[in-house]
Each structure stands twice: as C-alpha cells, then as structure tokens.
Write a protein that holds these residues in place. Structure first.
Motif, short mmCIF file in Angstrom:
data_model
loop_
_atom_site.label_atom_id
_atom_site.label_comp_id
_atom_site.label_asym_id
_atom_site.label_seq_id
_atom_site.Cartn_x
_atom_site.Cartn_y
_atom_site.Cartn_z
N VAL A 159 -8.92 7.50 11.01
CA VAL A 159 -9.03 6.08 10.62
C VAL A 159 -9.91 5.33 11.62
O VAL A 159 -10.76 4.52 11.23
CB VAL A 159 -7.63 5.45 10.53
CG1 VAL A 159 -7.74 3.92 10.39
CG2 VAL A 159 -6.86 6.02 9.34
N GLU A 160 -9.72 5.60 12.89
CA GLU A 160 -10.52 4.93 13.92
C GLU A 160 -11.99 5.30 13.79
O GLU A 160 -12.88 4.45 13.93
CB GLU A 160 -10.01 5.33 15.31
CG GLU A 160 -10.76 4.66 16.45
CD GLU A 160 -10.20 5.04 17.81
OE1 GLU A 160 -10.84 4.69 18.83
OE2 GLU A 160 -9.13 5.69 17.86
N ALA A 163 -13.77 3.28 10.97
CA ALA A 163 -13.86 1.83 11.08
C ALA A 163 -15.34 1.41 11.15
O ALA A 163 -16.16 2.14 11.71
CB ALA A 163 -13.11 1.37 12.32
N PRO A 164 -15.69 0.26 10.51
CA PRO A 164 -14.82 -0.79 9.98
C PRO A 164 -14.39 -0.60 8.53
O PRO A 164 -13.79 -1.51 7.95
CB PRO A 164 -15.68 -2.05 10.11
CG PRO A 164 -17.08 -1.54 9.89
CD PRO A 164 -17.11 -0.15 10.52
N ARG A 166 -12.00 0.19 5.65
CA ARG A 166 -10.55 0.00 5.74
C ARG A 166 -9.81 0.86 4.72
O ARG A 166 -10.32 1.16 3.64
CB ARG A 166 -10.17 -1.46 5.56
CG ARG A 166 -10.57 -2.08 4.24
CD ARG A 166 -10.37 -3.59 4.27
NE ARG A 166 -10.76 -4.21 3.01
CZ ARG A 166 -9.91 -4.46 2.03
NH1 ARG A 166 -8.64 -4.13 2.14
NH2 ARG A 166 -10.32 -5.04 0.93
N VAL A 168 -7.37 1.59 1.88
CA VAL A 168 -6.81 0.83 0.77
C VAL A 168 -5.78 1.62 -0.02
O VAL A 168 -5.14 1.11 -0.93
CB VAL A 168 -7.92 0.31 -0.18
CG1 VAL A 168 -8.81 -0.70 0.53
CG2 VAL A 168 -8.75 1.47 -0.74
N PHE A 181 -10.85 4.94 1.61
CA PHE A 181 -11.46 3.85 2.37
C PHE A 181 -12.33 3.00 1.45
O PHE A 181 -12.98 3.52 0.54
CB PHE A 181 -12.36 4.39 3.49
CG PHE A 181 -11.63 5.06 4.62
CD1 PHE A 181 -11.20 4.32 5.71
CD2 PHE A 181 -11.41 6.42 4.59
CE1 PHE A 181 -10.55 4.95 6.76
CE2 PHE A 181 -10.76 7.06 5.64
CZ PHE A 181 -10.32 6.31 6.74
N THR A 183 -15.60 0.45 1.65
CA THR A 183 -16.66 -0.06 2.49
C THR A 183 -16.94 -1.51 2.13
O THR A 183 -16.48 -2.00 1.10
CB THR A 183 -17.94 0.78 2.34
OG1 THR A 183 -18.38 0.72 0.97
CG2 THR A 183 -17.68 2.23 2.72
N ASN A 197 -3.07 0.06 3.56
CA ASN A 197 -2.87 -0.31 4.96
C ASN A 197 -4.18 -0.90 5.42
O ASN A 197 -5.23 -0.29 5.28
CB ASN A 197 -2.55 0.93 5.81
CG ASN A 197 -1.21 1.51 5.46
OD1 ASN A 197 -0.33 0.81 4.99
ND2 ASN A 197 -1.05 2.81 5.70
N GLN A 198 -4.15 -2.06 6.01
CA GLN A 198 -5.37 -2.68 6.48
C GLN A 198 -5.64 -2.22 7.91
O GLN A 198 -4.75 -2.16 8.73
CB GLN A 198 -5.22 -4.21 6.46
CG GLN A 198 -4.86 -4.76 5.09
CD GLN A 198 -5.94 -4.50 4.05
OE1 GLN A 198 -7.11 -4.49 4.40
NE2 GLN A 198 -5.57 -4.31 2.81
N VAL A 199 -6.91 -1.89 8.20
CA VAL A 199 -7.29 -1.50 9.56
C VAL A 199 -8.51 -2.31 9.98
O VAL A 199 -9.19 -2.89 9.17
CB VAL A 199 -7.60 0.01 9.64
CG1 VAL A 199 -6.36 0.82 9.37
CG2 VAL A 199 -8.69 0.40 8.68
#
Length: 199
Positions: A159-160, A163-164, A166, A168, A181, A183, A197-199
């Motif tokens: 997940v990191e 980023a960015p 997120r 969903v 994810f 974009t 989950n929002q990141v």
C-alpha cells in the motif's frame, strides 16, 4: 459438456491448464483457487464496459477471460514465461464465445507497459512493491489497479509503495490479500464486498 456450461453461464471460464506461474511462486493449487476468487471478485466490482484491461503476470489468462466476459472492450495479458503464454493461448481455444479483443504477449513488465483503464497484477508482494511505479504508470488517469499475490504481512509495504493511489476495495482470504487501487481522476464503482480503506 464444458462448452455447454460456458454457453449457459457468461462468467464460466474453462481452465484445463494449471497456471505454472503460481507453481513457480511456490503457490499450491489451493492457493491458486483462492487467488483466482480474490482477483475475479475485484474485477466484478468494476464497470468494465468499453474499457481496456491489462493483466500483468497473466499466467493461464483467467483474468483476461473474466474481463472479456464482463464487457471489456479489449484485454491484453502479458507474462515473461513462455509456458504461461502457451497455457493462456491454449485456454483461449478452449473458451468459446470470447471476444476478438483478447491478446496474449510474452514480455517483461520492465520493458514498458501499454496504457489501460484497468490494470491487474498477480505478483509477489516484493515484486509489486518494487514495480509499483511501472504498474501505476500503466493506468490511465482515473483508472483502476487490482493487485494480488501478496501475503497479509506484506500489505502495508505494498500500500505504501502504491501511494498516492488509494485503496477502495480489499479482500483477505486465507493468507492472501487482494487490493483495488484508484488513481487520481474520478471515482469508480466497487460493488458491495469490502468497502474502501482510505490511504
């Protein structure tokens, strides 16, 4: 019989060739079945009509066939394993009614990827993290990236790395994780499984 089942069920996909890719990654047949379900659940939550799908690490091609059955305008599967591409091509011949927009290519993701509205990648967690930039770059603005093949304890690092973009949608089954994810650009439809989950 298999052809009759395929004709009656638009989402039925016949797979007579076991995906060697999963064996090469140390995944057992049970693992293959779990990852198959996770990937296809992720695809089913997205509107694929008139969208182009790229499947990285296509193996037997099952996600390409699923995308076609779900209305994609075109779907390309790539893999650097010639045996995997042969398996996918064999499965193409076994699946009646598949669209003309399906293609399989033997290539490496590091040589450059075509742009797509939806990109799927079933790879190891370490490879996903390492190639995150290349995978995200293949997604058109506002598009969707579906990743799987990572283990629960690899989720945070993956997940990191993405980023960015997120998360969903996500699904965990046994020890495996599937993530969708989004974009930057626009919202996507994700269905009713596990919300974002929002990141």
């Amino acid at each position: 019989i298999a052809d009759q089942e395929a004709a009656q069920d638009p989402h039925h996909i016949r797979k007579d060739c076991l995906n060697r890719q999963h064996q090469d990654l140390g995944q057992k047949p049970r693992d293959y079945q779990v990852l198959d379900r996770v990937n296809r659940k992720g695809l089913q939550g997205i509107d694929l009509v008139n969208r182009f799908v790229l499947d990285v690490g296509t193996g037997s091609g099952v996600l390409v066939f699923a995308a076609d059955r779900l209305g994609a305008a075109g779907a390309v599967g790539i893999d650097n394993d010639p045996d995997a591409i042969q398996s996918a091509c064999d499965n193409l011949r076994l699946n009646p009614g598949t669209g003309d927009g399906i293609e399989f290519r033997e290539t490496d993701l590091r040589t450059g990827l075509p742009l797509a509205d939806v990109v799927t990648a079933n790879l190891t967690g370490a490879l996903l993290a390492r190639e995150a930039t290349a995978l995200v770059s293949a997604v058109r603005p506002g598009g969707t990236l579906i990743v799987s093949g990572l283990l629960v304890d690899e989720r945070s690092a993956v997940v990191e790395a993405f980023a960015p973009a997120r998360v969903v949608w996500e699904r965990t089954e046994d020890e495996w994780v599937g993530l969708v994810f989004q974009t930057a650009g626009r919202e996507i439809v994700t269905g009713n499984e596990t919300q974002a989950n929002q990141v």
